[in-house]
Design an enzyme around this catalytic site. Sequence first.
Site, PDB file in Angstrom:
ATOM      1  N   CYS A 139       0.805  -1.228   0.000  1.00 11.14           N
ATOM      2  CA  CYS A 139       0.000   0.000   0.000  1.00 11.14           C
ATOM      3  C   CYS A 139       0.837   1.277   0.000  1.00 11.14           C
ATOM      4  O   CYS A 139       0.309   2.367  -0.197  1.00 11.14           O
ATOM      5  CB  CYS A 139      -0.957  -0.004   1.183  1.00 11.14           C
ATOM      6  N   HIS A 196      -3.288   6.663   2.552  1.00  9.80           N
ATOM      7  CA  HIS A 196      -3.741   5.352   2.076  1.00  9.80           C
ATOM      8  C   HIS A 196      -5.102   5.068   2.698  1.00  9.80           C
ATOM      9  O   HIS A 196      -5.311   5.258   3.889  1.00  9.80           O
ATOM     10  CB  HIS A 196      -2.725   4.280   2.466  1.00  9.80           C
ATOM     11  N   ASN A 211     -10.124  -0.739   0.565  1.00 11.48           N
ATOM     12  CA  ASN A 211      -8.661  -0.636   0.515  1.00 11.48           C
ATOM     13  C   ASN A 211      -8.185  -1.186  -0.829  1.00 11.48           C
ATOM     14  O   ASN A 211      -8.240  -2.381  -1.073  1.00 11.48           O
ATOM     15  CB  ASN A 211      -8.083  -1.445   1.684  1.00 11.48           C
TER      16      ASN A 211
HETATM   17  N1  COA Z   1     -17.782  -9.126  10.185  1.00 11.51           N
HETATM   18  C1  COA Z   1     -18.145  -9.411  11.433  1.00 11.51           C
HETATM   19  N2  COA Z   1     -17.280  -9.727  12.411  1.00 11.51           N
HETATM   20  C2  COA Z   1     -15.971  -9.720  12.092  1.00 11.51           C
HETATM   21  C3  COA Z   1     -15.523  -9.431  10.805  1.00 11.51           C
HETATM   22  C4  COA Z   1     -16.473  -9.127   9.830  1.00 11.51           C
HETATM   23  N3  COA Z   1     -16.140  -8.838   8.567  1.00 11.51           N
HETATM   24  N4  COA Z   1     -14.186  -9.508  10.812  1.00 11.51           N
HETATM   25  C5  COA Z   1     -13.799  -9.839  12.040  1.00 11.51           C
HETATM   26  N5  COA Z   1     -14.893  -9.975  12.827  1.00 11.51           N
HETATM   27  C6  COA Z   1     -14.947 -10.349  14.239  1.00 11.51           C
HETATM   28  C7  COA Z   1     -13.737 -11.130  14.675  1.00 11.51           C
HETATM   29  O1  COA Z   1     -13.863 -12.491  14.330  1.00 11.51           O
HETATM   30  C8  COA Z   1     -13.772 -10.924  16.159  1.00 11.51           C
HETATM   31  O2  COA Z   1     -14.717 -11.802  16.722  1.00 11.51           O
HETATM   32  P1  COA Z   1     -14.417 -12.550  18.127  1.00 11.51           P
HETATM   33  O3  COA Z   1     -14.237 -11.434  19.091  1.00 11.51           O
HETATM   34  O4  COA Z   1     -15.629 -13.348  18.304  1.00 11.51           O
HETATM   35  O5  COA Z   1     -13.160 -13.318  17.881  1.00 11.51           O
HETATM   36  C9  COA Z   1     -14.341  -9.504  16.301  1.00 11.51           C
HETATM   37  O6  COA Z   1     -14.942  -9.187  15.042  1.00 11.51           O
HETATM   38  C10 COA Z   1     -13.317  -8.469  16.623  1.00 11.51           C
HETATM   39  O7  COA Z   1     -12.215  -8.662  15.767  1.00 11.51           O
HETATM   40  P2  COA Z   1     -10.967  -7.724  15.834  1.00 11.51           P
HETATM   41  O8  COA Z   1      -9.943  -8.197  14.861  1.00 11.51           O
HETATM   42  O9  COA Z   1     -10.569  -7.510  17.256  1.00 11.51           O
HETATM   43  O10 COA Z   1     -11.647  -6.373  15.291  1.00 11.51           O
HETATM   44  P3  COA Z   1     -11.017  -4.954  15.180  1.00 11.51           P
HETATM   45  O11 COA Z   1     -11.798  -3.994  15.989  1.00 11.51           O
HETATM   46  O12 COA Z   1      -9.534  -4.971  15.395  1.00 11.51           O
HETATM   47  O13 COA Z   1     -11.292  -4.599  13.681  1.00 11.51           O
HETATM   48  C11 COA Z   1     -10.125  -4.587  11.588  1.00 11.51           C
HETATM   49  C12 COA Z   1     -10.751  -5.433  12.678  1.00 11.51           C
HETATM   50  C13 COA Z   1      -9.540  -5.501  10.549  1.00 11.51           C
HETATM   51  C14 COA Z   1     -11.181  -3.698  10.972  1.00 11.51           C
HETATM   52  C15 COA Z   1      -9.016  -3.695  12.225  1.00 11.51           C
HETATM   53  O14 COA Z   1      -8.167  -4.492  13.024  1.00 11.51           O
HETATM   54  C16 COA Z   1      -8.199  -3.013  11.197  1.00 11.51           C
HETATM   55  O15 COA Z   1      -8.683  -2.162  10.483  1.00 11.51           O
HETATM   56  N6  COA Z   1      -6.913  -3.321  11.116  1.00 11.51           N
HETATM   57  C17 COA Z   1      -6.050  -2.737  10.142  1.00 11.51           C
HETATM   58  C18 COA Z   1      -6.282  -3.426   8.831  1.00 11.51           C
HETATM   59  C19 COA Z   1      -5.697  -2.695   7.691  1.00 11.51           C
HETATM   60  O16 COA Z   1      -5.811  -1.515   7.588  1.00 11.51           O
HETATM   61  N7  COA Z   1      -5.056  -3.457   6.827  1.00 11.51           N
HETATM   62  C20 COA Z   1      -4.488  -2.967   5.651  1.00 11.51           C
HETATM   63  C21 COA Z   1      -3.311  -2.137   5.939  1.00 11.51           C
HETATM   64  S1  COA Z   1      -2.626  -1.649   4.465  1.00 11.51           S
END
Ligand code: COA
Length: 330
Positions: free
Chosen positions: A115, A255, A285
Amino acid sequence: MKLKNVGIIGLGTYVPEKVMTNFDFEKIIDTSDEWIRTRTGIEERRFASEDQATSDLAAEAAKKALKNAGVSVEEIDMIIVATATPDYNLQNTACIVQELIGAVNAGAVDVSAACSGFVYALTMAKGLVASGINKKILVIGAEVLSRCVDMQDRNTCVLFGDGAAAAIVTEVEEGYGMVSQFLGAEADLKGSLRTPAGGTRKPLSQEVLDERSNFIQMKGQDVFKFAVKALPKATLEALEQGGFKAEDIDMVFPHQANSRIIESASKRLNIPMEKFYLNLNKYGNTSSASIGLALGEALEKGLVKKGDLIALTGFGAGLTYASMIIRWSY
Ligand code: COA
């Protein structure tokens, strides 16, 4: 040797027609529009059609960039494609773009910085033009991520989309153009964000296909923690190199991964959210395409004018992070 002054003289963007909404995902995996919107800000994204690969999207964006810059394709002497999702493992995507658009006088190379790739590629183009090695460079960020995510993994598949953005980089008048930049990396050996198999470390096999490790895997919270530090750090480093302060910036094109990451960066940088351009709600993204897609849209809306000081800042797999400060030249 006096270095030439370098900038962008035209931008073009392309997204595929197919819109994939959060509600469409509700039908195929255990997720909800509410979860995706509140955690990421994403409402929909575009998916390439079956017959489109990354080079096809890249070529469409390139043709628009050439038109907007008023440059003929024969004038292009280098193509740099930033992508994490090339058409092939061996044979760079830039060569395929060269053929698709007829850039018969161009060298062609791919850059792999996920990215942050667009900013890395722009910086490399700046160096090539500044030193006189090349005159007009086509820089493209293009991705077909929809084919590289696991449609059974709700942690990743809802986040990504497909698209392309292209910029024509050449000499511009003194006082304008690419002022300063920062390129950073922090090797992520734990695999917070990577496609574990299909490369030389773990070649494709039946086992790989069964465990689905040929698709992107991500530890979301690890990446989140990196991103909320990397976005402000890269921007500040680039600003400092140019002798600027955060308040000098007219607009930031970050980004487009997650609106919460951008809000956090806005607070850390003390730059108001109104100065951050966001369109991730529509495209998700799109990795190396996202910054160019945002900048291209803002230009079309007349939101960036000659003389504006803008920051382009990326962060992503690698881990990589990068920022470029530009005094807009048209
Ligand atoms: N729909 C519903 N639930 C979801 C889900 C979805 N699409 N994806 C994950 N979950 C669930 C998980 O399984 C977890 O459930 P559990 O508590 O029963 O295990 C719960 O939601 C929380 O997951 P978590 O990973 O702690 O959520 P989060 O608040 O950290 O949000 C992201 C997840 C991915 C949105 C966040 O971590 C994020 O944005 N990270 C950066 C990702 C990014 O930018 N990547 C690219 C960089 S270039």
